[in-house]
Design a protein around this motif. Sequence first.
Motif, short mmCIF file in Angstrom:
data_model
loop_
_atom_site.label_atom_id
_atom_site.label_comp_id
_atom_site.label_asym_id
_atom_site.label_seq_id
_atom_site.Cartn_x
_atom_site.Cartn_y
_atom_site.Cartn_z
N GLY A 97 0.84 -1.20 0.00
CA GLY A 97 0.00 0.00 0.00
C GLY A 97 0.87 1.24 0.00
N LEU A 98 0.23 2.38 -0.25
CA LEU A 98 0.98 3.63 -0.28
C LEU A 98 0.07 4.79 0.07
CD1 LEU A 98 1.02 5.26 -3.63
CD2 LEU A 98 0.60 2.81 -3.67
N ALA A 99 0.70 5.82 0.57
CA ALA A 99 0.02 7.09 0.84
C ALA A 99 1.00 8.21 0.51
CB ALA A 99 -0.40 7.18 2.31
N SER A 100 0.45 9.30 -0.01
CA SER A 100 1.30 10.46 -0.25
C SER A 100 0.54 11.71 0.19
CB SER A 100 1.70 10.58 -1.74
OG SER A 100 0.56 10.80 -2.55
N HIS A 101 1.30 12.69 0.64
CA HIS A 101 0.69 13.95 1.08
C HIS A 101 1.61 15.12 0.78
CE1 HIS A 101 2.96 12.62 4.73
NE2 HIS A 101 3.25 13.90 4.81
N ALA A 102 1.00 16.31 0.80
CA ALA A 102 1.71 17.54 0.46
C ALA A 102 0.93 18.71 1.05
CB ALA A 102 1.80 17.68 -1.06
N PRO A 103 1.50 19.90 1.03
CA PRO A 103 0.72 21.07 1.43
C PRO A 103 -0.50 21.22 0.51
CG PRO A 103 3.06 21.62 1.33
CD PRO A 103 2.91 20.25 0.74
N ALA A 104 -1.62 21.62 1.06
CA ALA A 104 -2.84 21.79 0.27
C ALA A 104 -2.65 22.87 -0.78
CB ALA A 104 -4.01 22.14 1.19
N GLU A 105 -3.20 22.64 -1.97
CA GLU A 105 -3.07 23.60 -3.06
C GLU A 105 -4.39 24.27 -3.42
OE1 GLU A 105 -1.11 21.77 -6.38
OE2 GLU A 105 0.81 21.73 -5.35
#
Length: 196
Positions: A97-105
């Motif tokens: 499995g995987l998850a990715s995140h970043a600052p909201a755009e």
Amino acid sequence: MAEVGVRAALPRDVDAVTDTQIRAWRCAYAFLPEEPLRQMAGEDARGLWRRQWEEAIVAPPTPRHRVLVAVERGLEDEDEPNGTAPDNRRLRERVVGLASHAPAEDPDLDPGKFAELLTLLVDPGHVRRGHGSRLLNATVDHLREDGYTGVVTWVFEEHTPMLAFLESAGWAADEAERILDMGRPVRMIRLVTDIS
């Protein structure tokens, strides 16, 4: 019994992450029109996704952009060269499995306070084993460390298993939506949760 966990994705995981995404999309997004799904999750798209995951893992735009992987570790048989029954076993790790995140755009959100969960996928052969929950919890832990107080994500309205999963974890739809033209209108809704 396999050991399970979540860790930061490493360069050696790029192929496994790409393959997991494609398998998960083919299964989870079967409600999408056939041609857009083929373009998103067909073999022709594999090279594009592999390059994007490699960049995200090896050279993320900022330290607040992360890719996490769920893994299962267990003993696997090692074939004997003479074709006899295997006697040697070694520990193997598999990305499931995987998850990715970043600052909201999104323009209505403060990227200093809100992050976006960009991806949360579990390989179809490994669902209902807690990997999604572990990925989500690890993501929230990282985001809290980075000082975020809220997280958003975009989900296809027809992806009812994902909506149910996130709602059970305390996420709720806000007023934002997107309508994608995929041969027919496909609605996405934004979910939000408070992690302060």
